[in-house]
Design a protein around this motif. Structure first.
Motif, PDB file in Angstrom:
ATOM      1  N   ALA A 160       0.827  -1.210   0.000  1.00  0.00           N
ATOM      2  CA  ALA A 160       0.000   0.000   0.000  1.00  0.00           C
ATOM      3  C   ALA A 160       0.862   1.260   0.000  1.00  0.00           C
ATOM      4  CB  ALA A 160      -0.945  -0.004   1.201  1.00  0.00           C
ATOM      5  N   VAL A 161       1.926   1.274   0.794  1.00  0.00           N
ATOM      6  CA  VAL A 161       2.833   2.424   0.818  1.00  0.00           C
ATOM      7  C   VAL A 161       3.495   2.587  -0.543  1.00  0.00           C
ATOM      8  CG1 VAL A 161       5.011   3.286   1.778  1.00  0.00           C
ATOM      9  CG2 VAL A 161       3.223   2.448   3.303  1.00  0.00           C
ATOM     10  N   ALA A 217       2.340   1.659  -3.450  1.00  0.00           N
ATOM     11  CA  ALA A 217       1.334   2.132  -4.401  1.00  0.00           C
ATOM     12  C   ALA A 217       1.056   3.624  -4.208  1.00  0.00           C
ATOM     13  CB  ALA A 217       0.042   1.320  -4.245  1.00  0.00           C
ATOM     14  N   ALA A 218       0.949   4.063  -2.953  1.00  0.00           N
ATOM     15  CA  ALA A 218       0.681   5.478  -2.687  1.00  0.00           C
ATOM     16  C   ALA A 218       1.844   6.359  -3.133  1.00  0.00           C
ATOM     17  CB  ALA A 218       0.407   5.677  -1.193  1.00  0.00           C
ATOM     18  N   VAL A 219       3.060   5.953  -2.813  1.00  0.00           N
ATOM     19  CA  VAL A 219       4.241   6.729  -3.211  1.00  0.00           C
ATOM     20  C   VAL A 219       4.385   6.729  -4.729  1.00  0.00           C
ATOM     21  CG1 VAL A 219       6.771   6.809  -3.098  1.00  0.00           C
ATOM     22  CG2 VAL A 219       5.441   6.442  -1.012  1.00  0.00           C
ATOM     23  N   ARG A 250       2.072   6.381  -6.976  1.00  0.00           N
ATOM     24  CA  ARG A 250       1.026   7.235  -7.567  1.00  0.00           C
ATOM     25  C   ARG A 250       1.365   8.705  -7.383  1.00  0.00           C
ATOM     26  NH1 ARG A 250      -5.487   7.156  -6.689  1.00  0.00           N
ATOM     27  NH2 ARG A 250      -5.858   8.586  -8.392  1.00  0.00           N
ATOM     28  N   ARG A 251       1.815   9.047  -6.194  1.00  0.00           N
ATOM     29  CA  ARG A 251       2.162  10.448  -5.905  1.00  0.00           C
ATOM     30  C   ARG A 251       3.298  10.934  -6.804  1.00  0.00           C
ATOM     31  NH1 ARG A 251       1.239  13.141  -0.688  1.00  0.00           N
ATOM     32  NH2 ARG A 251       1.962  15.242  -1.076  1.00  0.00           N
TER      33      ARG A 251
END
Length: 163
Positions: free
Chosen positions: A31-32, A34-36, A38-39
């Motif tokens: 999840a981390v 994926a978030a990073v 995407r950002r």
């Protein structure tokens, strides 16, 4: 019996709390990532060619063997396992020790099948953000896999000629 272990009927205790912690850690890591990703605007590949899948598979296989069976990486496993035996090709077999999270980690780091799932996850994340570098690393681990099979073939050939 601690709160993070359960005894199944007719079976030994299982460190379910430790398993849950490990599964949560894996999920949180993905999840981390994926978030990073995407950002930062990481663009995922539209497709993954079959040869990249095969290369990552060979790398996950070899990486898991190195982490779970190699003598030299025993320092990683030692806090969580005990040495059971030395096998063919100087591989070792370690067994988990302790209770709770320690035992769950011991089971992870002594099981090539379990460890390969984690390595495959790492390789997929790496492939998404740096495919060329990931192919290079996977190529190196893939070459080690081929070298292992050639070593076994040589040994089998020698043994057959000595009989």
């Amino acid at each position: 019996m601690t709160t993070d272990t359960v005894r199944y009927e007719g079976e030994g205790e299982e460190p379910l709390g430790g398993y849950a912690l490990l599964a949560g850690t894996f999920t949180a890591g993905v999840a981390v990532f994926a978030a990073v990703a995407r950002r930062r605007g990481v663009r995922l590949p539209r497709t993954v060619p079959p040869w990249d899948v095969a290369l990552m598979g060979a790398a996950a296989y070899k990486g898991s063997r190195l982490l779970t069976r190699d003598k030299v990486t025993g320092f990683v496993r030692a806090p969580f396992t005990r040495r059971e035996s030395e096998d063919e090709a100087s591989e070792v077999t370690d067994t988990p020790r302790g209770h709770g999270v320690r035992r769950a980690v011991g089971e992870l780091v002594s099981c090539p099948f379990c460890t390969s799932a984690w390595l495959a996850g790492v390789l997929v994340c790496a492939y998404a953000s740096a495919p060329r570098a990931t192919r290079l690393v996977c190529g190196g681990l893939g070459a080690l896999t081929v070298a292992d099979w050639l070593q076994y073939a040589w040994t089998w050939t020698q043994q057959a000629t000595e009989e």
